[in-house]
Design an enzyme around this catalytic site. Sequence first.
Site, PDB file in Angstrom:
ATOM      1  N   LYS A 116       0.816  -1.213   0.000  1.00 10.59           N
ATOM      2  CA  LYS A 116       0.000   0.000   0.000  1.00 10.59           C
ATOM      3  C   LYS A 116       0.851   1.265   0.000  1.00 10.59           C
ATOM      4  CE  LYS A 116      -3.583  -2.732   0.421  1.00 10.59           C
ATOM      5  NZ  LYS A 116      -4.410  -3.079  -0.733  1.00 10.59           N
ATOM      6  N   LYS A 158      -1.422   1.796   9.155  1.00  6.31           N
ATOM      7  CA  LYS A 158      -1.952   0.756   8.275  1.00  6.31           C
ATOM      8  C   LYS A 158      -0.869  -0.241   7.899  1.00  6.31           C
ATOM      9  CE  LYS A 158      -5.549   3.511   5.982  1.00  6.31           C
ATOM     10  NZ  LYS A 158      -6.089   3.916   4.664  1.00  6.31           N
ATOM     11  N   GLY A 164      -9.089  -5.351   3.342  1.00 10.16           N
ATOM     12  CA  GLY A 164     -10.326  -5.838   3.920  1.00 10.16           C
ATOM     13  C   GLY A 164     -10.630  -5.271   5.286  1.00 10.16           C
ATOM     14  N   GLY A 165     -10.088  -4.088   5.572  1.00 14.86           N
ATOM     15  CA  GLY A 165     -10.365  -3.468   6.864  1.00 14.86           C
ATOM     16  C   GLY A 165      -9.537  -4.005   8.006  1.00 14.86           C
ATOM     17  N   HIS A 208     -16.459   7.670   1.241  1.00 14.75           N
ATOM     18  CA  HIS A 208     -15.581   6.660   0.646  1.00 14.75           C
ATOM     19  C   HIS A 208     -16.133   6.342  -0.740  1.00 14.75           C
ATOM     20  CE1 HIS A 208     -13.303   2.595   1.254  1.00 14.75           C
ATOM     21  NE2 HIS A 208     -13.342   2.956  -0.013  1.00 14.75           N
ATOM     22  N   ARG A 291      -8.680  -6.788  -8.098  1.00 15.97           N
ATOM     23  CA  ARG A 291      -9.600  -7.926  -8.210  1.00 15.97           C
ATOM     24  C   ARG A 291     -11.017  -7.410  -8.409  1.00 15.97           C
ATOM     25  NH1 ARG A 291     -11.945  -6.950  -3.424  1.00 15.97           N
ATOM     26  NH2 ARG A 291     -10.647  -6.384  -1.646  1.00 15.97           N
ATOM     27  N   ARG A 337     -25.267  -5.803   1.983  1.00 13.19           N
ATOM     28  CA  ARG A 337     -24.669  -7.089   2.336  1.00 13.19           C
ATOM     29  C   ARG A 337     -25.386  -7.641   3.567  1.00 13.19           C
ATOM     30  NH1 ARG A 337     -18.099  -6.325   1.845  1.00 13.19           N
ATOM     31  NH2 ARG A 337     -18.098  -4.749   0.170  1.00 13.19           N
TER      32      ARG A 337
END
Length: 450
Positions: A116, A158, A164-165, A208, A291, A337
């Site tokens: 990242k 980070k 994925g959080g 976001h 992806r 979701r």
Amino acid sequence: MFSTILIANRGEIALRVARTCREMGIRTVAVCSTADEESAVARFADSVVRIGPAPPKRSYLSAPAIIEAALQSGAEAIHPGYGFLSEDPDFAEICAANDLVFIGPPPEVMARLGDKAAARRIMREAGLPVLPGTDATDAAATEAKRMADVVGYPLMIKAVAGGGGRGMAAVREPREFVRVYGTIRAAAQALFGDGRVYLERLVESARHIEVQVLVDQHGNAVHLGERDCSVQRRHQKLIEETPAAGVDRAMTERMCQAAVVGALACGFTGAGTFEFLVDGNDFHLMEINCRIQVEHPVTEMVTGVDLIREQIRIAAGLPLGFSQDEVRRHGAAIECRVNAEDPTRGFAPAPGKLTEFRPPGGPFTRVDTDAYQGRSVPPDYDSLVAKVITWGPDRDTAMARMDRALSEFVVTGPGVHTTTGLLRKVIDEPRFRDAKHTTSLLQEMYLSES
């Protein structure tokens, strides 16, 4: 074009890929753990190979088992879905070494963007705006603290290899830094095998927004518009929609163009997303996903483009079948979701056998799921039960259809809880309905109820 594709995943995304392959006349090979032998994709695929016991490290994360299944079944390509090995450059290299096509970007591109901190640097050099922060570091806490003081508070720590959080935490006060820094470095090492982290200025109460791109192997790149992913719980997305309501259209167009520039600058091919934080009239790149995304159906609903089909075509070396000028977006789409979690117990996982499973239907309503009555939701994997997607000629209609669809959804079983009730609360929340919500919405809703 490929004649046989092995799907190296499980759940709804594996079934989603298999369906497009069936439409394209491509034979499919599903893999399954012992917990998924009765899964929907195992029943739907042309053949199935059991690759190991339930724990992911011994099945869906086992590259040797998946490669062996592909070779034995005559597959020419592997579709990794999302999660598991989908962004693992080592796995992509192993595929190439065995004359198997990995349906995704080249391994060297995934390696660069999977770091990242390196991705931030590459995109900054390409002219994309990134948040103030640092490069990757494994410095001692005292040195890292000096770097943090330069970045400024609040900030995020980070994991370089995170996603994925997971592997991230906020630091709001200088006195908290050393403790959180040690915790995240240890978590990064345990989760990703890489203890390096980077620091990034924290923008709270932002939007976001992510942009979907497609890039073929011939230098052609398009974007399919943006998606708003601001409704989140612990950095995990719960509701996504397109277009992004309440965001300046000129700014979203600049974001979309920036994503295309960034994709071409790093040699990206395939389907990917560029994720941005929007703060007022400013936007900054956060990360790039190499992806297909969980939320890709909302883009499909408004563009009519099958993203899985395009992934497969690109991997087969075919050029994009349309230009940017030919991309048309119609109406609005929302995805919710539905997870097997109990919101009243801190979103604790609530798996179990589904004694009743009645998904919604109706006009312009899509449900992506591999669940069915009598099937068990395994405790070993992600808690996603289904994705409900609705379309409307405008956002209000899409929201009304979503509320109706969620009200129809029946999922019961011993110990099973889902997030449908919470999702309906969010859909009815005035800040969401008025498109004035931010990434802090859920936290603010829970605080107002306590």
